[in-house]
Design an enzyme around this catalytic site. Sequence first.
Site, mmCIF file in Angstrom:
data_model
loop_
_atom_site.group_PDB
_atom_site.id
_atom_site.type_symbol
_atom_site.label_atom_id
_atom_site.label_comp_id
_atom_site.label_asym_id
_atom_site.label_seq_id
_atom_site.Cartn_x
_atom_site.Cartn_y
_atom_site.Cartn_z
ATOM 1 N N TYR A 97 -29.010 27.046 8.250
ATOM 2 C CA TYR A 97 -28.922 26.331 9.532
ATOM 3 C C TYR A 97 -29.679 25.009 9.560
ATOM 4 O O TYR A 97 -29.691 24.336 10.567
ATOM 5 C CB TYR A 97 -29.394 27.230 10.683
ATOM 6 C CG TYR A 97 -30.719 27.933 10.465
ATOM 7 C CD1 TYR A 97 -31.915 27.272 10.668
ATOM 8 C CD2 TYR A 97 -30.759 29.258 10.047
ATOM 9 C CE1 TYR A 97 -33.123 27.910 10.475
ATOM 10 C CE2 TYR A 97 -31.969 29.912 9.848
ATOM 11 C CZ TYR A 97 -33.141 29.241 10.055
ATOM 12 O OH TYR A 97 -34.342 29.879 9.850
ATOM 13 N N LYS A 98 -30.332 24.629 8.457
ATOM 14 C CA LYS A 98 -31.053 23.361 8.451
ATOM 15 C C LYS A 98 -30.092 22.241 8.034
ATOM 16 O O LYS A 98 -29.119 22.003 8.735
ATOM 17 C CB LYS A 98 -32.280 23.475 7.543
ATOM 18 C CG LYS A 98 -33.308 24.432 8.176
ATOM 19 C CD LYS A 98 -34.476 24.770 7.290
ATOM 20 C CE LYS A 98 -35.430 25.698 8.050
ATOM 21 N NZ LYS A 98 -36.217 26.546 7.165
HETATM 22 C C1 LIG Z 1 -36.573 27.841 7.464
HETATM 23 C C2 LIG Z 1 -37.089 28.525 6.275
HETATM 24 C C3 LIG Z 1 -36.815 29.868 6.062
HETATM 25 C C4 LIG Z 1 -36.066 30.627 7.119
HETATM 26 O O1 LIG Z 1 -36.078 31.992 6.952
HETATM 27 P P1 LIG Z 1 -35.265 32.895 7.977
HETATM 28 O O2 LIG Z 1 -35.121 34.179 7.295
HETATM 29 O O3 LIG Z 1 -33.969 32.201 8.267
HETATM 30 O O4 LIG Z 1 -36.052 32.987 9.240
HETATM 31 C C5 LIG Z 1 -37.263 30.447 4.887
HETATM 32 N N1 LIG Z 1 -37.950 29.715 3.964
HETATM 33 C C6 LIG Z 1 -38.248 28.419 4.168
HETATM 34 C C7 LIG Z 1 -38.998 27.648 3.130
HETATM 35 C C8 LIG Z 1 -37.827 27.795 5.321
HETATM 36 O O5 LIG Z 1 -38.130 26.523 5.550
#
Ligand SMILES: *Cc1c(COP(=O)(O)O)cnc(C)c1O
Length: 418
Positions: free
Chosen positions: A226-227
């Site tokens: 989602y990023k």
């Molecule tokens: C955003 C992010 C996540 C996200 O993990 P979710 O399981 O989607 O909450 C994991 N690792 C990093 C380095 C991130 O920046």
Amino acid sequence: MTASTRADCAALDAATPPALQALAARFAPGEPDTLYFDANSIGPMPADVPQRMQTLLDAGWRAARRRSWNDADWLSQPRSLGAAVAPLLGAQADEVQVCDSTSINWYKLLQLGLRAAAPRRVLVVQADGFPSNSYVAQGIAHAGGAALRRIAHIDQLNAALAPGDVAVVALSHVDYRSSVRLDLAAITALAHQHGALALWDVSHSAGAVGVDLNAAQADLAVGCGYKYLCGGPGAPALMFVARRWQDAAWPALAGWMGHADTFAFAADYQPARGMARHQVGTPAVIANACFAAAAAIWVEVDAGALAARHASLGDTFIQLLDQDGADAGLHLASPRQAQQRGGHVALRFAAPGADVQALGQALVAAGVVVSTRKPDALRFGLHPLTTRHVDLWEAVQRLRAILADARWREPRFQAAMV
Ligand SMILES: *Cc1c(COP(=O)(O)O)cnc(C)c1O
């Protein structure tokens, strides 16, 4: 080219390859007069998401109901979405799958690495890594499944590997605060020299900067959907398993979607071959339909041109800040060299009495959507398709105005913010 005026920035935008400009136009515009620098938290929405969702709900759920499992692509989407983004990771189409969350895939691949490297059981992790990644590793250790060796800085990796007992080196490619990017190929090679596998989290690089997992001979990777990848709020995540490891062991979570013959409903588990075995349960169909809109854009992207445009955005932003921000207590916290940065540029706010959360809120109120991280980091997530150089110029003007009149000190900006 050094950008110092709005016209310079407009010229850089005009020089963007036409193919990338056309892809940028496939995203929905945000709110008027609002500049978004939060691609590191949540990427922009492709314009056809509402229509795709409507089709899924109406034709797929309401009308076809269970027949969609066969007639639509609901079951195959984890792998078709993975194939669509694989070139952005320097991976083969059959090495990437979209499923579960980043945290869960991190668990699955730490366990896969431990099984592949048995009887070794040491995991090398970053002491200040992304919290969920640290916690998942701690949970495995807590359950007796591994021993953790935590490194405070990448310079300590050599010493951590020296005993020759490391199963997996598990690292973030890009630090979520500073945006420091590690050397994927060199560190993977070092891990291999000591008989360990390399597991990478590419959440802050995939879809923004060049990631070449196979050129680096990386073993395993996860990444956030989602990023920069614009899969939508809470989108399922990426997982990469190099072909040589896909069938190396049973998956940590042996589920029916990873069975060799799911619909035989056999009593006993038999792992599927390839990436499919690393799937667990039923795909998140609604979320995948959303992700598919972004995937349709990513398949058309030239990864090299994308990375070049991202580097230009970051370099331009830093030049504009050098010119306008330095003496107001803002300092660059990310590397100056584009090759050493990830998807965002981080600044440190260190004026007397400086409160980065308040500055972040004042920026949001001025239509500059950024994120902050304690104690003093201000993050500008640059999207390589939709961020424009002129947006950077405008953001720096607004930032300068807020610093000049110390507006961030006003009580309305002091409330706690997520
Ligand atoms: C955003 C992010 C996540 C996200 O993990 P979710 O399981 O989607 O909450 C994991 N690792 C990093 C380095 C991130 O920046």
